[in-house]
Enzyme design. Structure first.
Site, mmCIF file in Angstrom:
data_model
loop_
_atom_site.group_PDB
_atom_site.id
_atom_site.type_symbol
_atom_site.label_atom_id
_atom_site.label_comp_id
_atom_site.label_asym_id
_atom_site.label_seq_id
_atom_site.Cartn_x
_atom_site.Cartn_y
_atom_site.Cartn_z
ATOM 1 C CG ASP A 53 53.382 52.487 7.180
ATOM 2 O OD1 ASP A 53 52.979 53.319 6.341
ATOM 3 O OD2 ASP A 53 53.005 51.299 7.201
ATOM 4 C CE1 TYR A 111 59.856 47.939 3.103
ATOM 5 C CE2 TYR A 111 59.342 46.657 1.138
ATOM 6 C CZ TYR A 111 59.316 47.856 1.835
ATOM 7 O OH TYR A 111 58.751 48.969 1.254
#
Length: 246
Positions: A53, A111
């Site tokens: 994003d 992540y």
């Protein structure tokens, strides 16, 4: 035709995310495709392991593209280094089998999310961590993280609208470590839904402040309702660390 795999590092601060958009040139995919066109003369669509994003960073994003380019890959890498913006770095290029697909062949991802957990904000960390000044109960957060591990339907921890695709994912490991004034969250799993990591962090933070009880994790799994989970944490603290392939 050659199939080229790239390993890419980028600072997502200035960009509207990975995916090329028609109304802006501020995307990672768009910037790289423009440089490939300059090098090869071809209009090429690169395939990333997944979308990140706006504001999200990557240490080892993986992408691939097909090309008729016959030049040396060292020259290609040097071309990327010369003409890409300094906040996008192609770290490695390699020729791979024709069937390799950066997204479909990915077996898992790791992540990281960083919180600047101190009453005083940092001028230097503001693009790479989220300032959260409140005291957090690390023990409670780690107990909740253990409940999140395993194979579950993570629909309630996702920003996805209605979908026919499965929302079942497996999280292999969640670690929460204090590194000086930062809290470092690490998530490893076979895949992650839209904004899932940022929502998981938001949920763990609310448990760390006592706003949410640990056993509410199981309720969110059961109800599959997004509003029952924690807030979506801002993007600047999120990094794609690693993509796993066979």
């Amino acid at each position: 035709m050659r199939n080229i795999k790239m390993t890419i590092e980028y600072d997502g601060t200035r960009y509207q995310g990975w995916q090329r958009l028609g109304n802006t040139d501020k995307t990672i995919q768009g910037k790289i495709e423009n440089i490939i066109k300059q090098l090869t003369g071809e209009t090429i669509e690169i395939v990333g392991s997944g979308r990140t994003d706006a504001g999200t960073h990557a240490l080892n994003q993986v992408a691939n593209f097909k090309t008729n380019y016959t030049g040396d890959l060292t020259e290609m890498l040097e071309f990327f280094h010369k003409y890409l913006p300094q906040d996008i770095v192609v770290k490695k290029v390699e020729e791979v089998p024709e069937r390799f697909h950066a997204r479909y062949n990915a077996k898992g991802k790791t992540y990281s999310y960083y919180l600047w957990n101190d009453p005083i904000p940092s001028a230097f960390e503001r693009h790479y961590s989220y300032h959260y000044p409140e005291t957090l109960n690390l023990d409670a957060m780690q107990k909740a993280a253990a409940l999140l591990c395993g194979t579950h339907d993570f629909a309630g921890f996702s920003a996805l609208k209605k979908t026919k695709k499965s929302t079942v994912r497996t999280i292999e490991d969640i670690r929460i470590e204090r590194e000086g004034r930062k809290l470092h969250f690490t998530f490893t799993g076979n895949g992650f839904l839209h904004k899932m990591v940022r929502i998981l962090v938001g949920t763990l933070v609310e448990i760390g402040t006592g706003q949410m009880k640990i056993d509410q994790i199981n309720t969110i799994f059961e109800h599959k309702v997004r509003s029952e989970a924690g807030e979506t944490m801002p993007a600047q603290g999120l990094f794609l660390d690693f993509v796993k392939y066979d």
